[in-house]
Design a protein around this motif. Structure first.
Motif, short mmCIF file in Angstrom:
data_model
loop_
_atom_site.label_atom_id
_atom_site.label_comp_id
_atom_site.label_asym_id
_atom_site.label_seq_id
_atom_site.Cartn_x
_atom_site.Cartn_y
_atom_site.Cartn_z
N THR A 11 48.84 40.83 39.33
CA THR A 11 48.04 40.20 39.85
C THR A 11 47.92 38.42 39.85
N THR A 38 50.51 51.73 41.32
CA THR A 38 51.96 51.70 41.16
C THR A 38 52.96 51.88 40.32
N THR A 62 43.45 47.63 40.33
CA THR A 62 43.74 49.54 40.42
C THR A 62 45.28 49.70 41.39
N ARG A 63 45.96 49.15 42.19
CA ARG A 63 46.44 48.71 42.94
C ARG A 63 47.75 48.78 41.66
N TRP A 64 47.86 48.32 41.06
CA TRP A 64 49.43 47.86 40.02
C TRP A 64 49.13 49.04 39.43
N LYS A 122 37.90 42.75 45.93
CA LYS A 122 39.29 42.40 45.89
C LYS A 122 39.90 42.88 44.56
N GLY A 123 39.37 41.67 44.00
CA GLY A 123 39.94 42.15 42.65
C GLY A 123 40.76 43.15 41.56
N ARG A 124 39.42 44.19 41.36
CA ARG A 124 39.38 44.97 41.52
C ARG A 124 40.05 45.76 41.90
N ALA A 125 40.41 45.91 43.21
CA ALA A 125 41.30 46.94 44.17
C ALA A 125 43.02 46.04 43.81
N GLN A 126 42.91 45.08 43.93
CA GLN A 126 44.84 44.85 43.40
C GLN A 126 45.17 45.11 41.70
#
Length: 219
Positions: A157, A104, A99-101, A93-97
């Motif tokens: 993050t 973005t 990747t998300r940013w 989940k931390g890696r996904a955040q």
């Protein structure tokens, strides 16, 4: 690891190119690399035909990790973070955040920041110039919530600097010589905080030295 970077650039591109992102990430992650210089023509295009065999679009940067070729700065940054185990959390989940940013910055902010750079370069009567105010207005949609968020945390993050912060900082640098960020003091402080990191200072100094330009020219 080999890293294809610029060794010549027209002045209007000094400090804007995406090889800075890759070099900064490698320095932060402690990954040794061999810079391989690419010449850039006066119009900002690299024309070496041999390079097309390495990068289909002849863009910079490209990495060669013992025969594994990877292009596109976002993909490169995430790969380097995953490879080194740095600048990215260990949990999914931390890696996904992160990747998300990263996405973005590249998908929501850069498509509107970069045309502002071109508008100021080409003039108000150019196609980009006529749309400049529209791009500034669209950026506000993203900068207003970012401004509020960065009032309460130092990085995207949370408390840890990640590869997503390298991406956004480098995107923000595309409008660093404009007035666009003047309404967002927390974003300005965020960019300054990231650029004060020793790895960035080292990379930008080496970048200027490789281009043969005066110290501070790419700031």
């Amino acid at each position: 690891m080999k890293l294809y970077v610029f060794k010549s650039l027209p002045p209007f591109l000094w400090g804007y190119t995406r090889d800075i992102r890759a070099m900064w990430t490698m320095e932060e992650c402690g990954i040794p690399y061999e810079p391989i210089g690419i010449d850039c023509g006066p119009n900002g295009l690299q024309d070496e035909t041999w390079y097309e065999k390495i990068n289909l679009f002849k863009q910079v940067p490209t990495i060669d990790d013992d025969g594994f070729i990877l292009t596109e700065s976002g993909a490169i940054l995430l790969y380097l973070a995953e490879k080194s185990g740095k600048l990215i959390p260990a949990d999914l989940k931390g890696r996904a955040q992160v990747t998300r940013w990263t996405i973005t910055s590249l998908n929501n902010i850069e498509p509107f920041a970069l045309p502002i750079f071109f508008a100021d370069l080409q003039g108000e009567e150019s196609p980009h110039g006529k749309l400049r105010s529209w791009h500034v207005d669209i950026l506000a949609r993203f900068f207003v919530p970012l401004e509020k968020m960065l009032a309460n945390q130092p990085f995207l993050t949370g408390t840890e600097f990640t590869v997503a912060d390298i991406t956004l900082t480098c995107v923000l640098r595309e409008i660093r010589k404009t007035e666009v960020l003047s309404e967002y003091p927390n974003i300005v402080k965020y960019r300054q905080r990231c650029e004060e990191r020793p790895a960035f200072v080292k990379v930008l100094n080496a970048y200027e030295d490789r281009l043969g330009i005066e110290r501070g020219s790419a700031r």
